[in-house]
Design an enzyme around this catalytic site. Structure first.
Site, mmCIF file in Angstrom:
data_model
loop_
_atom_site.group_PDB
_atom_site.id
_atom_site.type_symbol
_atom_site.label_atom_id
_atom_site.label_comp_id
_atom_site.label_asym_id
_atom_site.label_seq_id
_atom_site.Cartn_x
_atom_site.Cartn_y
_atom_site.Cartn_z
ATOM 1 N N ASP A 33 -2.349 6.332 2.001
ATOM 2 C CA ASP A 33 -2.621 5.380 0.912
ATOM 3 C C ASP A 33 -3.988 4.753 1.153
ATOM 4 O O ASP A 33 -4.326 4.365 2.278
ATOM 5 C CB ASP A 33 -1.534 4.302 0.858
ATOM 6 C CG ASP A 33 -1.562 3.532 -0.448
ATOM 7 O OD1 ASP A 33 -0.621 3.671 -1.248
ATOM 8 O OD2 ASP A 33 -2.555 2.787 -0.683
ATOM 9 N N ILE A 34 -4.771 4.640 0.103
ATOM 10 C CA ILE A 34 -6.143 4.121 0.214
ATOM 11 C C ILE A 34 -6.148 2.628 0.559
ATOM 12 O O ILE A 34 -7.148 2.104 1.065
ATOM 13 C CB ILE A 34 -6.904 4.396 -1.106
ATOM 14 C CG1 ILE A 34 -8.399 4.448 -0.880
ATOM 15 C CG2 ILE A 34 -6.535 3.397 -2.186
ATOM 16 C CD1 ILE A 34 -9.181 5.008 -2.055
ATOM 17 N N ASN A 91 8.235 3.090 -6.318
ATOM 18 C CA ASN A 91 8.079 2.130 -7.402
ATOM 19 C C ASN A 91 8.181 2.876 -8.737
ATOM 20 O O ASN A 91 7.597 3.949 -8.897
ATOM 21 C CB ASN A 91 6.718 1.427 -7.300
ATOM 22 C CG ASN A 91 6.600 0.584 -6.043
ATOM 23 O OD1 ASN A 91 7.566 -0.056 -5.642
ATOM 24 N ND2 ASN A 91 5.433 0.589 -5.412
ATOM 25 N N GLU A 99 1.934 1.665 -10.319
ATOM 26 C CA GLU A 99 0.559 1.663 -10.837
ATOM 27 C C GLU A 99 0.115 3.059 -11.263
ATOM 28 O O GLU A 99 -0.668 3.199 -12.200
ATOM 29 C CB GLU A 99 -0.412 1.147 -9.756
ATOM 30 C CG GLU A 99 -0.191 -0.310 -9.401
ATOM 31 C CD GLU A 99 -0.997 -0.729 -8.165
ATOM 32 O OE1 GLU A 99 -1.799 0.074 -7.670
ATOM 33 O OE2 GLU A 99 -0.769 -1.861 -7.717
ATOM 34 N N VAL A 100 0.531 4.062 -10.525
ATOM 35 C CA VAL A 100 0.076 5.428 -10.816
ATOM 36 C C VAL A 100 1.259 6.208 -11.407
ATOM 37 O O VAL A 100 2.296 6.373 -10.745
ATOM 38 C CB VAL A 100 -0.444 6.121 -9.536
ATOM 39 C CG1 VAL A 100 -0.883 7.545 -9.860
ATOM 40 C CG2 VAL A 100 -1.591 5.327 -8.920
ATOM 41 N N HIS A 104 5.614 9.323 -6.777
ATOM 42 C CA HIS A 104 5.173 9.333 -5.381
ATOM 43 C C HIS A 104 6.141 8.506 -4.557
ATOM 44 O O HIS A 104 6.705 7.528 -5.035
ATOM 45 C CB HIS A 104 3.749 8.788 -5.226
ATOM 46 C CG HIS A 104 3.511 7.484 -5.910
ATOM 47 N ND1 HIS A 104 3.308 7.386 -7.267
ATOM 48 C CD2 HIS A 104 3.452 6.220 -5.427
ATOM 49 C CE1 HIS A 104 3.126 6.114 -7.589
ATOM 50 N NE2 HIS A 104 3.221 5.386 -6.494
ATOM 51 N N HIS A 106 6.172 6.274 -1.152
ATOM 52 C CA HIS A 106 5.426 5.611 -0.083
ATOM 53 C C HIS A 106 6.254 5.707 1.195
ATOM 54 O O HIS A 106 7.446 5.357 1.186
ATOM 55 C CB HIS A 106 5.245 4.113 -0.372
ATOM 56 C CG HIS A 106 4.455 3.771 -1.588
ATOM 57 N ND1 HIS A 106 3.161 3.294 -1.531
ATOM 58 C CD2 HIS A 106 4.768 3.794 -2.904
ATOM 59 C CE1 HIS A 106 2.723 3.037 -2.752
ATOM 60 N NE2 HIS A 106 3.689 3.330 -3.604
HETATM 61 P P1 AMP Z 1 2.354 2.407 -6.946
HETATM 62 O O1 AMP Z 1 2.153 0.947 -7.196
HETATM 63 O O2 AMP Z 1 3.683 2.719 -6.326
HETATM 64 O O3 AMP Z 1 2.077 3.233 -8.208
HETATM 65 O O4 AMP Z 1 1.316 2.809 -5.848
HETATM 66 C C1 AMP Z 1 0.133 3.512 -6.069
HETATM 67 C C2 AMP Z 1 -0.572 3.573 -4.754
HETATM 68 O O5 AMP Z 1 -1.618 4.517 -4.852
HETATM 69 C C3 AMP Z 1 -1.203 2.263 -4.283
HETATM 70 O O6 AMP Z 1 -0.598 1.874 -3.046
HETATM 71 C C4 AMP Z 1 -2.680 2.599 -4.123
HETATM 72 O O7 AMP Z 1 -3.262 1.983 -3.003
HETATM 73 C C5 AMP Z 1 -2.644 4.115 -3.981
HETATM 74 N N1 AMP Z 1 -3.845 4.815 -4.392
HETATM 75 C C6 AMP Z 1 -4.530 4.674 -5.549
HETATM 76 N N2 AMP Z 1 -5.580 5.525 -5.588
HETATM 77 C C7 AMP Z 1 -5.544 6.229 -4.436
HETATM 78 C C8 AMP Z 1 -6.353 7.247 -3.868
HETATM 79 N N3 AMP Z 1 -7.434 7.736 -4.513
HETATM 80 N N4 AMP Z 1 -6.034 7.725 -2.655
HETATM 81 C C9 AMP Z 1 -4.958 7.234 -1.990
HETATM 82 N N5 AMP Z 1 -4.150 6.278 -2.467
HETATM 83 C C10 AMP Z 1 -4.448 5.776 -3.663
#
Ligand code: AMP
Length: 119
Positions: A33-34, A91, A99-100, A104, A106
């Site tokens: 995770d970034i 999530n 967010e994405v 995924h 975590h």
């Molecule tokens: P979520 O809130 O569960 O959708 O988490 C999305 C996660 O993606 C967050 O913890 C971000 O830090 C992570 N994230 C977003 N962009 C990137 C990226 N380019 N590389 C790695 N992690 C990312």
């Protein structure tokens, strides 16, 4: 909601955005995770276009589901999370804080992760 192939994880899967690959097979990709929330914070994503854990469970094939969860277990073991344990989080949607919009998981570990839900 339809799957948006412009989401950041879709771009990572297509190689349009770089990531540090920790694991890859036919079904899954794992990378750090970034914005890590623990000493070990890894994201495991399926290769197919699934919005969420809910969408994945409803639409993915048995092979994709098995392959993905086997990858989650391998990633946990290969990154030292098996002995002391870890937290797996998926999530989902607005209330889940997703967010994405590409499913995924975590994996968080390397220290006690604390209360299951905060805030
Ligand atoms: P979520 O809130 O569960 O959708 O988490 C999305 C996660 O993606 C967050 O913890 C971000 O830090 C992570 N994230 C977003 N962009 C990137 C990226 N380019 N590389 C790695 N992690 C990312």
């Amino acid at each position: 909601m339809a799957y948006d192939d412009q989401n950041i994880f879709a771009k990572i899967l297509r190689g349009e955005i770089p990531c540090t690959k920790l694991y890859e097979d036919e079904y899954a990709l794992a990378f750090p995770d970034i914005n890590p929330h623990a000493p070990v914070h890894i994201l495991v994503i399926p290769k197919g276009p699934y919005l969420s854990i809910e969408d994945f469970g409803l639409r993915a094939s048995p092979e994709e589901i098995t392959g993905f969860y086997r990858a989650v277990s391998k990633v946990a073991a290969e990154n030292g999370l098996s002995t002391d344990g870890f937290r797996a989080i998926a999530n989902t949607g607005a209330n889940g804080g997703q967010e994405v919009p590409h499913f995924h998981v975590h994996l968080l570990g390397g220290k006690p992760i604390g209360p299951m839900v905060s805030g």
